[in-house]
Design a protein around this motif. Structure first.
Motif, PDB file in Angstrom:
ATOM      1  N   UNK A 134       0.951  -1.254  -0.135  1.00  0.00           N
ATOM      2  CA  UNK A 134      -0.020  -0.212  -0.077  1.00  0.00           C
ATOM      3  C   UNK A 134       1.008   1.374   0.053  1.00  0.00           C
ATOM      4  N   UNK A 135       1.828   1.633   0.448  1.00  0.00           N
ATOM      5  CA  UNK A 135       3.018   2.060   0.746  1.00  0.00           C
ATOM      6  C   UNK A 135       3.295   2.873  -0.527  1.00  0.00           C
ATOM      7  N   UNK A 136       4.067   0.996  -0.950  1.00  0.00           N
ATOM      8  CA  UNK A 136       4.491   1.963  -2.383  1.00  0.00           C
ATOM      9  C   UNK A 136       3.500   1.990  -3.388  1.00  0.00           C
ATOM     10  N   UNK A 137       1.958   1.425  -3.340  1.00  0.00           N
ATOM     11  CA  UNK A 137       1.498   1.748  -3.693  1.00  0.00           C
ATOM     12  C   UNK A 137       0.955   3.489  -3.974  1.00  0.00           C
ATOM     13  N   UNK A 138       1.310   4.443  -2.814  1.00  0.00           N
ATOM     14  CA  UNK A 138       0.627   5.896  -2.491  1.00  0.00           C
ATOM     15  C   UNK A 138       2.410   6.732  -2.680  1.00  0.00           C
ATOM     16  N   UNK A 139       3.557   6.197  -2.846  1.00  0.00           N
ATOM     17  CA  UNK A 139       4.793   6.294  -3.616  1.00  0.00           C
ATOM     18  C   UNK A 139       4.869   8.034  -4.004  1.00  0.00           C
ATOM     19  N   UNK A 140       4.309   8.478  -4.986  1.00  0.00           N
ATOM     20  CA  UNK A 140       3.951   9.285  -5.835  1.00  0.00           C
ATOM     21  C   UNK A 140       3.849  10.309  -5.024  1.00  0.00           C
ATOM     22  N   UNK A 141       2.477   9.739  -4.437  1.00  0.00           N
ATOM     23  CA  UNK A 141       1.674  10.880  -3.161  1.00  0.00           C
ATOM     24  C   UNK A 141       2.706  11.182  -2.401  1.00  0.00           C
ATOM     25  N   UNK A 142       3.014  10.828  -1.620  1.00  0.00           N
ATOM     26  CA  UNK A 142       3.558  10.811  -1.033  1.00  0.00           C
ATOM     27  C   UNK A 142       5.116  11.814  -1.451  1.00  0.00           C
ATOM     28  N   UNK A 143       5.452  11.438  -2.093  1.00  0.00           N
ATOM     29  CA  UNK A 143       6.924  12.308  -2.832  1.00  0.00           C
ATOM     30  C   UNK A 143       5.938  14.043  -3.239  1.00  0.00           C
ATOM     31  N   UNK A 144       4.942  13.656  -4.097  1.00  0.00           N
ATOM     32  CA  UNK A 144       4.241  14.725  -4.657  1.00  0.00           C
ATOM     33  C   UNK A 144       4.226  15.938  -3.681  1.00  0.00           C
ATOM     34  N   UNK A 145       3.481  15.434  -2.451  1.00  0.00           N
ATOM     35  CA  UNK A 145       3.119  15.832  -1.316  1.00  0.00           C
ATOM     36  C   UNK A 145       4.771  16.136  -0.343  1.00  0.00           C
ATOM     37  N   UNK A 146       5.619  16.098  -0.468  1.00  0.00           N
ATOM     38  CA  UNK A 146       7.610  17.103  -0.530  1.00  0.00           C
ATOM     39  C   UNK A 146       8.099  15.720   0.044  1.00  0.00           C
ATOM     40  N   UNK A 147       7.885  14.998   0.905  1.00  0.00           N
ATOM     41  CA  UNK A 147       8.500  13.684   1.485  1.00  0.00           C
ATOM     42  C   UNK A 147       8.710  12.397   1.136  1.00  0.00           C
ATOM     43  N   UNK A 148      10.267  12.024   1.650  1.00  0.00           N
ATOM     44  CA  UNK A 148      10.751  10.360   1.128  1.00  0.00           C
ATOM     45  C   UNK A 148      10.603   9.606   2.904  1.00  0.00           C
TER      46      UNK A 148
END
Length: 258
Positions: A134-148
């Protein structure tokens, strides 16, 4: 059950990180949510976890399920959810490496921007595997929000590699040897005596972690801002409960603005 005892492409060195080649407020339990998807795209993690738990009812004897349920309450009764590092606390720095041999210093990452720090217990845990996907599926959103995303695990690097391959993940989890970093966050607990045989003999925990310690970290998730302060914390003694990616993303957006 308590002792104080990680792609900006999809190449993750236990975090979505291409440069280097696991909301303010604390959540101690999953909030009630409608049965929808995150932004209409990714199935809610809580729903996936609930389905997994429901499926176990048909294959695990009642007495065994009750033993594990009691173990969860034993953990919760220690107060570990409240004694672990909380929102507003200073994050713990550490130098860690994954099975690819690359070393990472956590403070070097959060000084560049917020990080999501997440622990998973091991590849033997189906709930951890669901969360990792689930977190991998959300990676683009996490990165676009500004985090690693930074993922830590007590399991040996070779086991973490197997976990990534088995789940078709582009993840290199950082090895938290002996749960040393988790210890400093106050996340480590001793397994209750009643479930030790299952973890030791069936799940083969010593083989995964490379030691005989019958202990694990909570499957915690933190958001840490550029100053090294914890701005979001998900801490739950129930291993079937995990931080919802949508909540983490909102927490990252808030941290990135600070």
């Amino acid at each position: 059950m308590n002792t104080r005892t990680i792609p900006l492409t999809i190449t993750m060195i236990a975090f979505a990180l291409s440069a280097v080649s696991g909301c303010t407020g604390s959540a101690n339990s999953q909030d009630e949510r409608t049965d929808t998807t995150q932004s209409g795209e990714i199935p809610m993690l809580s729903k996936q976890l609930e389905e997994k738990a429901a499926a176990s009812v048909t294959r695990i004897p009642e007495d065994v399920r009750q033993t594990y349920a009691q173990a969860i309450e034993t953990v919760r009764a220690t107060g570990i959810e409240k004694s672990a590092r909380q929102v507003g606390d200073t994050a713990i720095d550490a130098q860690l490496s994954g099975w690819d041999g690359k070393s990472v210093k956590l403070s070097d990452l959060w000084q560049e921007g917020p990080i999501v720090l997440m622990w998973y217990r091991g590849g033997w845990c189906p709930y951890c595997n669901i969360q990792l996907r689930a977190m991998q599926q959300s990676m683009d959103k996490i990165e676009n929000a500004g985090a690693k995303l930074v993922i830590l695990t007590p399991e040996l690097p070779e086991k973490a590699k197997e976990t990534a391959e088995a789940n078709e993940l582009n993840i290199v989890a950082l090895h938290d040897k002996g749960s040393a970093v988790a210890q400093k966050y106050g996340l480590v607990f001793e397994l209750p005596e009643a479930i030790v045989p299952a973890y030791r003999d069936k799940l083969k925990l010593p083989e995964y972690n490379g030691n005989d310690a019958m202990e694990l970290p909570l499957a915690a998730t933190y958001v840490i801002d550029k100053s090294g302060k914890i701005t979001y914390a998900f801490l739950d003694a129930d291993y079937k409960k995990r931080a919802e990616p949508a909540d983490v993303i909102e927490a990252v957006k808030t941290a990135a603005q600070q």
